[in-house]
Motif scaffolding. Sequence first.
Motif, PDB file in Angstrom:
ATOM      1  N   GLY A 111       0.819  -1.213   0.000  1.00 30.58           N
ATOM      2  CA  GLY A 111       0.000   0.000   0.000  1.00 30.58           C
ATOM      3  C   GLY A 111       0.848   1.256   0.000  1.00 30.58           C
ATOM      4  N   ASP A 112       0.438   2.236   0.825  1.00 35.86           N
ATOM      5  CA  ASP A 112       1.173   3.500   0.822  1.00 35.86           C
ATOM      6  C   ASP A 112       2.158   3.597   1.986  1.00 35.86           C
ATOM      7  OD1 ASP A 112      -0.735   3.592   2.716  1.00 35.86           O
ATOM      8  OD2 ASP A 112      -1.705   5.436   2.053  1.00 35.86           O
ATOM      9  N   LEU A 169       5.572  -0.550   6.892  1.00 35.24           N
ATOM     10  CA  LEU A 169       4.751  -1.558   7.573  1.00 35.24           C
ATOM     11  C   LEU A 169       4.920  -2.936   6.934  1.00 35.24           C
ATOM     12  CD1 LEU A 169       1.447   0.393   8.291  1.00 35.24           C
ATOM     13  CD2 LEU A 169       3.412   0.022   9.775  1.00 35.24           C
ATOM     14  N   LEU A 199      -4.264   6.733  13.262  1.00 39.24           N
ATOM     15  CA  LEU A 199      -4.234   8.026  12.560  1.00 39.24           C
ATOM     16  C   LEU A 199      -5.639   8.611  12.412  1.00 39.24           C
ATOM     17  CD1 LEU A 199      -1.540   7.233   9.841  1.00 39.24           C
ATOM     18  CD2 LEU A 199      -1.331   8.878  11.706  1.00 39.24           C
ATOM     19  N   CYS A 229      -2.335   1.022  12.471  1.00 38.84           N
ATOM     20  CA  CYS A 229      -1.766   2.363  12.248  1.00 38.84           C
ATOM     21  C   CYS A 229      -2.807   3.284  11.603  1.00 38.84           C
ATOM     22  CB  CYS A 229      -0.500   2.282  11.398  1.00 38.84           C
ATOM     23  SG  CYS A 229       0.866   1.578  12.316  1.00 38.84           S
ATOM     24  N   ALA A 243      -5.670  12.625  12.030  1.00 35.31           N
ATOM     25  CA  ALA A 243      -4.706  12.893  10.956  1.00 35.31           C
ATOM     26  C   ALA A 243      -5.177  12.318   9.630  1.00 35.31           C
ATOM     27  CB  ALA A 243      -3.349  12.290  11.322  1.00 35.31           C
ATOM     28  N   ARG A 267       1.110  21.298  16.619  1.00 32.87           N
ATOM     29  CA  ARG A 267       1.521  21.833  15.308  1.00 32.87           C
ATOM     30  C   ARG A 267       0.497  22.827  14.769  1.00 32.87           C
ATOM     31  NH1 ARG A 267       3.692  17.276  11.367  1.00 32.87           N
ATOM     32  NH2 ARG A 267       4.956  16.145  12.828  1.00 32.87           N
ATOM     33  N   ARG A 290       1.183  26.701  13.935  1.00 33.68           N
ATOM     34  CA  ARG A 290       0.878  27.271  12.611  1.00 33.68           C
ATOM     35  C   ARG A 290      -0.068  28.458  12.735  1.00 33.68           C
ATOM     36  NH1 ARG A 290       1.446  23.370   7.617  1.00 33.68           N
ATOM     37  NH2 ARG A 290       3.561  22.820   8.119  1.00 33.68           N
ATOM     38  N   VAL A 301       8.198  -0.054  14.789  1.00 30.02           N
ATOM     39  CA  VAL A 301       7.654   0.052  13.422  1.00 30.02           C
ATOM     40  C   VAL A 301       6.414   0.945  13.432  1.00 30.02           C
ATOM     41  CG1 VAL A 301       6.610  -1.234  11.512  1.00 30.02           C
ATOM     42  CG2 VAL A 301       8.559  -2.201  12.720  1.00 30.02           C
ATOM     43  N   VAL A 302       5.545   0.750  14.447  1.00 27.21           N
ATOM     44  CA  VAL A 302       4.342   1.604  14.575  1.00 27.21           C
ATOM     45  C   VAL A 302       4.767   3.064  14.731  1.00 27.21           C
ATOM     46  CG1 VAL A 302       2.340   2.144  16.021  1.00 27.21           C
ATOM     47  CG2 VAL A 302       2.940  -0.233  15.590  1.00 27.21           C
ATOM     48  N   MET A 336       0.362  15.875  19.325  1.00 29.62           N
ATOM     49  CA  MET A 336       1.347  16.374  18.346  1.00 29.62           C
ATOM     50  C   MET A 336       0.663  17.229  17.274  1.00 29.62           C
ATOM     51  SD  MET A 336       4.084  13.680  16.984  1.00 29.62           S
ATOM     52  CE  MET A 336       4.837  14.105  15.443  1.00 29.62           C
ATOM     53  N   LEU A 337      -0.471  16.737  16.780  1.00 27.87           N
ATOM     54  CA  LEU A 337      -1.213  17.471  15.746  1.00 27.87           C
ATOM     55  C   LEU A 337      -1.713  18.803  16.289  1.00 27.87           C
ATOM     56  CD1 LEU A 337      -3.329  14.652  14.081  1.00 27.87           C
ATOM     57  CD2 LEU A 337      -1.646  16.088  12.956  1.00 27.87           C
ATOM     58  N   ALA A 363       3.756   9.473   8.846  1.00 29.47           N
ATOM     59  CA  ALA A 363       2.404   9.907   8.438  1.00 29.47           C
ATOM     60  C   ALA A 363       2.074  11.284   9.005  1.00 29.47           C
ATOM     61  CB  ALA A 363       1.371   8.896   8.909  1.00 29.47           C
ATOM     62  N   LEU A 364       2.435  11.502  10.270  1.00 30.51           N
ATOM     63  CA  LEU A 364       2.094  12.789  10.902  1.00 30.51           C
ATOM     64  C   LEU A 364       2.935  13.925  10.329  1.00 30.51           C
ATOM     65  CD1 LEU A 364       1.658  11.691  14.620  1.00 30.51           C
ATOM     66  CD2 LEU A 364      -0.117  12.456  13.057  1.00 30.51           C
ATOM     67  N   ARG A 365       4.169  13.586   9.938  1.00 30.73           N
ATOM     68  CA  ARG A 365       5.046  14.612   9.360  1.00 30.73           C
ATOM     69  C   ARG A 365       4.431  15.180   8.080  1.00 30.73           C
ATOM     70  NH1 ARG A 365      10.933  13.024   7.306  1.00 30.73           N
ATOM     71  NH2 ARG A 365       9.554  12.007   5.832  1.00 30.73           N
ATOM     72  N   ASN A 388       5.977   4.522  11.449  1.00 28.28           N
ATOM     73  CA  ASN A 388       4.857   4.791  10.522  1.00 28.28           C
ATOM     74  C   ASN A 388       4.105   6.047  10.941  1.00 28.28           C
ATOM     75  OD1 ASN A 388       1.628   4.252  10.272  1.00 28.28           O
ATOM     76  ND2 ASN A 388       2.725   3.848   8.379  1.00 28.28           N
ATOM     77  N   LEU A 389       3.817   6.165  12.240  1.00 28.86           N
ATOM     78  CA  LEU A 389       3.061   7.340  12.706  1.00 28.86           C
ATOM     79  C   LEU A 389       3.876   8.612  12.506  1.00 28.86           C
ATOM     80  CD1 LEU A 389       1.432   5.935  15.971  1.00 28.86           C
ATOM     81  CD2 LEU A 389       0.426   6.168  13.704  1.00 28.86           C
ATOM     82  N   PHE A 390       5.186   8.508  12.767  1.00 31.49           N
ATOM     83  CA  PHE A 390       6.049   9.684  12.584  1.00 31.49           C
ATOM     84  C   PHE A 390       6.018  10.149  11.123  1.00 31.49           C
ATOM     85  CE2 PHE A 390      10.241  11.272  11.270  1.00 31.49           C
ATOM     86  CZ  PHE A 390      10.279  12.434  12.015  1.00 31.49           C
ATOM     87  N   SER A 409       1.125  15.106   7.381  1.00 31.19           N
ATOM     88  CA  SER A 409      -0.332  15.322   7.458  1.00 31.19           C
ATOM     89  C   SER A 409      -0.740  16.784   7.578  1.00 31.19           C
ATOM     90  CB  SER A 409      -0.920  14.532   8.630  1.00 31.19           C
ATOM     91  OG  SER A 409      -0.507  15.113   9.830  1.00 31.19           O
ATOM     92  N   ILE A 410       0.141  17.643   8.042  1.00 29.69           N
ATOM     93  CA  ILE A 410      -0.242  19.080   8.137  1.00 29.69           C
ATOM     94  C   ILE A 410       0.607  19.905   7.177  1.00 29.69           C
ATOM     95  CG2 ILE A 410      -0.471  21.087   9.608  1.00 29.69           C
ATOM     96  CD1 ILE A 410      -0.874  19.361  11.933  1.00 29.69           C
ATOM     97  N   LEU A 433      -0.575  -4.458  11.393  1.00 23.58           N
ATOM     98  CA  LEU A 433       0.047  -3.137  11.547  1.00 23.58           C
ATOM     99  C   LEU A 433      -0.635  -2.118  10.642  1.00 23.58           C
ATOM    100  CD1 LEU A 433       3.808  -4.104  11.893  1.00 23.58           C
ATOM    101  CD2 LEU A 433       2.461  -2.842  13.561  1.00 23.58           C
ATOM    102  N   GLN A 434      -1.003  -2.546   9.428  1.00 25.15           N
ATOM    103  CA  GLN A 434      -1.692  -1.613   8.517  1.00 25.15           C
ATOM    104  C   GLN A 434      -3.022  -1.160   9.115  1.00 25.15           C
ATOM    105  OE1 GLN A 434      -2.098  -3.334   4.636  1.00 25.15           O
ATOM    106  NE2 GLN A 434       0.079  -3.454   4.283  1.00 25.15           N
TER     107      GLN A 434
END
Lengths: 70, 258
Positions: free
Chosen positions: A17-18, A22, B89, B85, B94, B244, B248, A57-58, B240-241, A65-67, A61-63, A69-70, B81-82
Amino acid sequence: MSYVRAFGAFLYDFLIGDAWELFVGPIVVLVVAWSLIQAGVAAVVVGVLMVVGVLMVVALNLFLALRGSI
Amino acid sequence: MDPFVAVVPAFLASAVEAVEALTIVLAVGVTRQWRSALYGVATGLAVLALIIAVFGTAIVLFVPIGALRLVIGSLLLIYGLQWTCKAILRAAGAKAKHDETQIYGALEGRLRQEAPVPEHGLDGVSFAVAFKGVLLEGLEVAFIVVTFGSSAGQLLPAAAGALVACLSVALIGVVVHRPLSRVPENGLKFVVGIMLITFGTFWAGEGIGIDWPTGDLTILMLVVAYASAGLVAIWLSRAMLETRRRRRGGAAAAFAAK
């Protein structure tokens, strides 16, 4: 041929996937855990390290994705 | 191993995917033709049952349990995990949550643009869309049923769990006759994801030679550890969101004041 390509694309999307991390992450964790078992490290220690590896790993992935996301 | 080990994840995963498939089938049936849509659903379910029967039986009969647990444990770990996660999110804000009403509306609009429904006979569009929807949503369930069922030696209970979930969702769909947007899909996905990671870790660990000192009790310990970590991850991601966004917002306000 297009069916094979479509199946390949489906399989890629299904397993990777994306988020490549993972897919690669758990494999790396298992290879490292297997190497530790072969080296004679106690099973309980390897088990705990495996869980820590999965959680890392989680976190990765979250790091990532969150980086983005905004 | 307890049959519930395979039944619970199969039931929950199936319920989530059935809700998504129901949205598609409802949109097709209401917008175009119920008969063709239902034929599509029946064909999709038959293909899924065949996949589960063929792959499940072949795996149970021909693959040694050690190799099976390593391969299936790894796949469950990757897949779990997919799910987890994405659920984290979505819970943190997010990623957009699944909105069945919105999906229904969009699909309805697209279906109205298709060629008109034939006056006699079956409607190919209705059949194809319903078939594809059931098959694609159901493949994830088939994967979970086959992996859990074969590793735990509980293929039939797992398939039964999935079937009961599908029938329950279909029954609710018939009664309410609209998309089930109030089902907590994300929460269910989080729970299923945690179960997949737990059993993935347990079985893949056994596959590489770990003899878990606490036996089956390890599963419970892993569930607690992963679920707690997941909840902390949701809380941290939200914080965290929020930080940020505030930063911003503050920077934008300072820029506007200049």
